[in-house]
Design a protein around this motif. Structure first.
Motif, short mmCIF file in Angstrom:
data_model
loop_
_atom_site.label_atom_id
_atom_site.label_comp_id
_atom_site.label_asym_id
_atom_site.label_seq_id
_atom_site.Cartn_x
_atom_site.Cartn_y
_atom_site.Cartn_z
N TYR A 70 -3.40 15.54 -3.21
CA TYR A 70 -2.34 14.76 -2.51
C TYR A 70 -1.93 15.47 -1.34
O TYR A 70 -1.20 14.90 -0.71
CB TYR A 70 -0.95 14.52 -3.36
CG TYR A 70 -1.22 13.55 -4.69
CD1 TYR A 70 -1.49 12.13 -4.58
CD2 TYR A 70 -1.51 14.42 -5.87
CE1 TYR A 70 -1.77 11.54 -5.69
CE2 TYR A 70 -1.88 13.63 -6.93
CZ TYR A 70 -1.99 12.21 -6.87
OH TYR A 70 -2.24 11.29 -8.02
N SER A 99 0.77 -1.27 0.09
CA SER A 99 -0.20 0.15 0.06
C SER A 99 1.00 1.20 -0.05
O SER A 99 0.65 2.28 -0.57
CB SER A 99 -0.98 0.22 1.24
OG SER A 99 -1.64 1.07 1.20
N THR A 110 0.86 4.17 -3.18
CA THR A 110 0.41 5.55 -2.91
C THR A 110 1.87 6.59 -3.12
O THR A 110 1.53 7.47 -3.51
CB THR A 110 -0.09 5.66 -1.58
OG1 THR A 110 0.72 5.40 -0.50
CG2 THR A 110 -1.39 4.92 -1.22
N GLU A 158 2.92 6.95 -6.69
CA GLU A 158 1.89 7.71 -7.43
C GLU A 158 2.06 9.13 -7.15
O GLU A 158 2.28 10.09 -7.83
CB GLU A 158 0.34 7.38 -7.17
CG GLU A 158 -0.54 8.32 -7.71
CD GLU A 158 -2.15 8.11 -7.49
OE1 GLU A 158 -2.82 9.00 -7.83
OE2 GLU A 158 -2.25 7.00 -6.69
N ARG A 159 2.23 9.46 -5.72
CA ARG A 159 2.48 10.71 -5.31
C ARG A 159 4.08 11.16 -6.00
O ARG A 159 4.21 12.59 -6.34
CB ARG A 159 2.88 10.77 -3.71
CG ARG A 159 1.81 10.77 -2.94
CD ARG A 159 1.78 10.59 -1.45
NE ARG A 159 2.47 11.48 -0.92
CZ ARG A 159 1.79 12.68 -0.45
NH1 ARG A 159 0.49 12.85 -0.47
NH2 ARG A 159 2.37 13.69 0.14
N ARG A 181 -5.54 4.04 -8.25
CA ARG A 181 -4.88 5.24 -8.00
C ARG A 181 -5.69 6.09 -7.13
O ARG A 181 -7.00 6.11 -7.05
CB ARG A 181 -4.65 6.10 -9.18
CG ARG A 181 -5.78 6.26 -10.38
CD ARG A 181 -5.41 7.02 -11.64
NE ARG A 181 -6.21 6.74 -12.58
CZ ARG A 181 -7.31 7.23 -12.69
NH1 ARG A 181 -7.81 8.23 -11.94
NH2 ARG A 181 -8.05 7.21 -13.89
N VAL A 182 -5.11 7.05 -6.36
CA VAL A 182 -5.75 8.14 -5.65
C VAL A 182 -6.35 9.17 -6.44
O VAL A 182 -7.59 9.44 -6.23
CB VAL A 182 -4.71 8.78 -4.75
CG1 VAL A 182 -5.54 9.99 -3.71
CG2 VAL A 182 -4.02 7.82 -3.91
#
Length: 361
Positions: free
Chosen positions: A341, A232, A236, A239-240, A292-293
């Motif tokens: 974000y 996890s 995340t 992606e950030r 994705r977030v």
């Protein structure tokens, strides 16, 4: 009475786990176990080499005397697991080929620019969009991140972690540099640029999570919770780091187009940086929303502010011809990313830097 008292004490202390069987801490080695890395990730490493070949071929069009062969590009692209992004790549390759060998001037009307061409040190289509970057940087999300996300599943094996690492691009020694003797590639190279090497950056966070995931996967089902926690964090933070790099390229573009009388070479470099931001964003849009977030709506908003529709139609020349309006749009894109974000103004400013260069590491 004594037994009843002991039971009562255990029930009371259960809140802090005093009477439960404690789980031994996961032993996470200080170094990533890469003993089977090249074997386990052989297929992914080959795809990365194929992608590099495609990028090299596209980059050859940056000189005006070179006309790129569309069929040759398509042949290499066909080897890449791009999912839905393949449609955009397939339609973009012929346009890139047609632009090669020509010249481009963002101050001319679109109709007067033919199919586009070389401006400064880069190759653009007739709208000022660098199609090479749409494909190159789009693959970071649509292929590399998306392929890795599919492997981040319950029961992921030690071999799967090696494959995920290959998609990320870090050398297993985790040098935190794209200039090291064994450099980081892919998104790992960009994560290194965003990392101040203070032990708290995104690259370092990803390294720690990869080492934990590798150790947990080696222990099997008994460490599934540790594995999922680590994966996890990998997902995340990856992606950030990718979107922090979009911020970097937007800021680079803004710095140039806000200057007084920037040169053509400077404007060409700004359109190049802007094209990278567009490519990264379009690639993330091709990733399944569940992985994705950032939402589709937010990505559509960012792309609109970047003068591009999700289908690829662009008015990129406005960065040169209407810089004041374009600056406002770019600032809006930054705000959308920051809100998504939770990036602070201090973090945004840090993302402006290439810390590998700043720290000469």
């Amino acid at each position: 009475m004594r037994i009843r008292a002991i039971v009562a004490m255990c029930l009371a202390s259960a809140l802090i786990g005093a009477c439960s069987q404690s789980v031994d801490p996961l032993d996470v080695p200080a170094a990533y176990d890469a003993s089977a890395y090249t074997t386990n990730a052989a297929a992914e490493l080959q795809v990365r080499r194929d992608a590099a070949d495609l990028v090299a071929l596209m980059r050859s069009g940056r000189t005006q005397v070179t006309v790129i062969d569309a069929d040759q590009m398509a042949s290499i692209a066909a080897k890449l697991p791009m999912g839905s992004f393949a449609d955009l790549v397939t339609s973009t390759i012929p346009e890139l080929a047609k632009a090669s060998g020509g010249t481009y001037n963002p101050r001319r009307p679109v109709a007067d620019n033919g199919h586009g061409g070389v401006y400064g040190a880069y190759l653009f289509d007739e709208t000022g969009l660098e199609l090479e970057q749409i494909i190159d940087k789009g693959l970071f999300g649509a292929m590399m991140y998306a392929s890795a996300a599919k492997l981040m599943k319950v029961g992921a094996t030690s071999a799967d972690i090696d494959r995920i690492l290959a998609w990320y691009g870090a050398d297993p020694s985790f040098p935190n540099s794209d200039k090291a003797a064994t450099p980081d590639r892919g998104l790992a190279g960009y994560a290194a640029r965003r990392d101040k090497n203070d032990g708290a950056g995104m690259y370092t966070t990803l390294e720690t999570a990869f080492r934990k995931a590798k150790a947990a996967a080696a222990r099997g089902a008994e460490r599934e919770t540790d594995l999922q926690q680590a994966l996890s964090i990998v997902k995340t933070t990856w992606e950030r780091a990718l979107m922090a790099t979009v911020v970097n390229y937007i800021l680079t573009t803004m710095q140039t187009i806000s200057a007084t009388n920037p040169t053509d070479d400077a404007l060409s470099a700004a359109l190049h940086a802007y094209g990278e931001a567009v490519g990264f964003s379009m690639g993330m849009l091709a990733v399944d929303q569940a992985e994705r977030v950032i939402t589709d709506a937010a990505l559509h908003s960012i792309l609109e502010d970047l003068q591009v529709t999700p289908q690829g139609a662009a008015t990129s020349y406005r960065l040169v011809t209407e810089p004041v309006a374009a600056l406002a749009d770019l600032q809006s894109a930054l705000q959308t990313i920051a809100m998504t974000y939770g990036f602070t103004s201090s973090e945004i400013e840090d993302f402006r830097q290439n810390w590998v260069n700043v720290q000469q590491r």
